[in-house]
Design a protein around this motif. Sequence first.
Motif, PDB file in Angstrom:
ATOM      1  N   ASP A  80       8.392   0.783  -5.597  1.00 55.35           N
ATOM      2  CA  ASP A  80       7.564   1.118  -6.446  1.00 55.35           C
ATOM      3  C   ASP A  80       6.597  -0.445  -6.644  1.00 55.35           C
ATOM      4  OD1 ASP A  80       9.020  -0.699  -7.938  1.00 55.35           O
ATOM      5  OD2 ASP A  80       9.888   0.754  -9.192  1.00 55.35           O
ATOM      6  N   GLU A  81       5.589  -0.138  -7.683  1.00 53.30           N
ATOM      7  CA  GLU A  81       4.551  -1.105  -7.477  1.00 53.30           C
ATOM      8  C   GLU A  81       5.260  -2.383  -8.388  1.00 53.30           C
ATOM      9  OE1 GLU A  81       1.652  -1.373  -6.975  1.00 53.30           O
ATOM     10  OE2 GLU A  81       0.909   0.514  -6.431  1.00 53.30           O
ATOM     11  N   GLU A  82       6.298  -2.156  -9.199  1.00 56.47           N
ATOM     12  CA  GLU A  82       7.006  -3.269  -9.516  1.00 56.47           C
ATOM     13  C   GLU A  82       7.811  -4.141  -8.766  1.00 56.47           C
ATOM     14  OE1 GLU A  82      10.438  -4.425 -13.227  1.00 56.47           O
ATOM     15  OE2 GLU A  82       9.684  -2.474 -12.720  1.00 56.47           O
ATOM     16  N   ALA A 129       0.790  -1.249   0.191  1.00 58.85           N
ATOM     17  CA  ALA A 129       0.162  -0.039  -0.037  1.00 58.85           C
ATOM     18  C   ALA A 129       0.787   1.520   0.113  1.00 58.85           C
ATOM     19  CB  ALA A 129      -1.069  -0.084   1.130  1.00 58.85           C
ATOM     20  N   LEU A 130       2.169   1.072   0.393  1.00 63.13           N
ATOM     21  CA  LEU A 130       3.008   2.253   0.379  1.00 63.13           C
ATOM     22  C   LEU A 130       3.907   2.475  -1.108  1.00 63.13           C
ATOM     23  CD1 LEU A 130       4.255   1.726   3.879  1.00 63.13           C
ATOM     24  CD2 LEU A 130       2.284   3.336   3.300  1.00 63.13           C
ATOM     25  N   ALA A 131       3.671   1.541  -1.773  1.00 59.15           N
ATOM     26  CA  ALA A 131       4.460   1.752  -3.122  1.00 59.15           C
ATOM     27  C   ALA A 131       4.137   3.180  -3.833  1.00 59.15           C
ATOM     28  CB  ALA A 131       4.019   0.510  -4.139  1.00 59.15           C
ATOM     29  N   GLY A 132       5.055   3.592  -4.549  1.00 61.21           N
ATOM     30  CA  GLY A 132       5.184   4.698  -4.923  1.00 61.21           C
ATOM     31  C   GLY A 132       4.978   6.216  -4.312  1.00 61.21           C
ATOM     32  N   GLN A 133       5.516   6.120  -2.977  1.00 65.60           N
ATOM     33  CA  GLN A 133       5.328   7.187  -1.934  1.00 65.60           C
ATOM     34  C   GLN A 133       6.717   7.495  -1.663  1.00 65.60           C
ATOM     35  OE1 GLN A 133       2.814   6.728   1.177  1.00 65.60           O
ATOM     36  NE2 GLN A 133       1.392   5.601   0.209  1.00 65.60           N
ATOM     37  N   ASP A 186       5.251  -5.987  -6.362  1.00 63.69           N
ATOM     38  CA  ASP A 186       4.741  -7.294  -6.781  1.00 63.69           C
ATOM     39  C   ASP A 186       5.876  -8.339  -6.759  1.00 63.69           C
ATOM     40  OD1 ASP A 186       2.393  -6.325  -7.323  1.00 63.69           O
ATOM     41  OD2 ASP A 186       2.697  -5.532  -9.367  1.00 63.69           O
ATOM     42  N   ARG A 187       7.310  -7.889  -7.185  1.00 61.50           N
ATOM     43  CA  ARG A 187       8.207  -8.893  -7.224  1.00 61.50           C
ATOM     44  C   ARG A 187       8.423  -9.571  -5.648  1.00 61.50           C
ATOM     45  NH1 ARG A 187      11.032 -12.785  -9.162  1.00 61.50           N
ATOM     46  NH2 ARG A 187      13.242 -12.835  -8.472  1.00 61.50           N
ATOM     47  N   ILE A 188       8.231  -8.760  -4.653  1.00 60.14           N
ATOM     48  CA  ILE A 188       8.357  -9.198  -3.499  1.00 60.14           C
ATOM     49  C   ILE A 188       7.266 -10.295  -2.953  1.00 60.14           C
ATOM     50  CG2 ILE A 188       8.435  -8.663  -0.892  1.00 60.14           C
ATOM     51  CD1 ILE A 188       9.814  -6.123  -1.731  1.00 60.14           C
ATOM     52  N   ARG A 189       6.088  -9.807  -3.409  1.00 55.74           N
ATOM     53  CA  ARG A 189       4.739 -10.687  -3.382  1.00 55.74           C
ATOM     54  C   ARG A 189       4.981 -11.852  -3.978  1.00 55.74           C
ATOM     55  NH1 ARG A 189       1.286  -5.573  -2.981  1.00 55.74           N
ATOM     56  NH2 ARG A 189       1.689  -5.348  -5.063  1.00 55.74           N
ATOM     57  N   THR A 190       5.533 -12.006  -5.105  1.00 53.79           N
ATOM     58  CA  THR A 190       5.626 -13.219  -5.849  1.00 53.79           C
ATOM     59  C   THR A 190       6.777 -14.024  -5.261  1.00 53.79           C
ATOM     60  OG1 THR A 190       4.844 -12.044  -8.028  1.00 53.79           O
ATOM     61  CG2 THR A 190       6.338 -13.986  -8.287  1.00 53.79           C
TER      62      THR A 190
END
Length: 262
Positions: free
Chosen positions: A224-226, A197-201, A229-233
Amino acid sequence: MKQIYVIGIGAGDPEQLTLQAVRALGRADVFFLLDKGEDKAGLVRLREEILERHAARPHRVVVARDPDRDRTAAGGAYAPAVDDWRRRRADIYQRLIAEELADDACGAFLVWGDPALYDSTLAILEDVHARGGVAFDWTVVPGISSVATLAARHRTGLNQVGRPVQITTGRRLADEGLPDGVDDVVVMLDARQAFGALAGQGLHIYWGAYLGTPDEILLAGPLDEELADRIRTVRAEARTRTGWIMDTYLLRRAPHESAAPR
């Protein structure tokens, strides 16, 4: 009187044990391990490896089943759920100390990282002692925490010059957001993956999982969002592969982006 050692064993690497911890391992007659189920059998194996390397004197290992905890509890139900889980754990600890440890013997609990940082063992032993059902004394041996290991692996400090660092949980980060006036926030126990939720801040993240173990994973960079997403994956794949995951991360604001006065 029965003696108990609460030994911080580091984040997973048997070489992270302090000399004080090694000496304490050498004094124990009985080691108490909690079995968290087949999915987390690797946690028991890591403890067994530590005992094979450092517990030189003859000893027994007593394994008890760790009580399940309601991890879906939220809001006002969260604290009662944790209290109930701790009470049931205290029942197990009391039985182990009373039935498995002779009056003049020494027992030990092996605690991941440092016993003083987001671990329940000390509070549970205080509860058992206060009940008065079994007499014992206990000594705490500090350990190398996952927080210290995270910073070392990423070759960074935990705080910037003259600035505070805050350690919090993923639950609080998800509910309350990034705290004001703090440039560096260490997040533990983040099953919610609140960093997303803090991506891009304008934050930088230093993330690590299975720190100090052969399965260790490290990722870092601007959040950032990329990268989120990488960490989540990576996190999901690792948890599927091993059956468990323990991860920690540091979120850092750039100095000029802090809202606090210098």
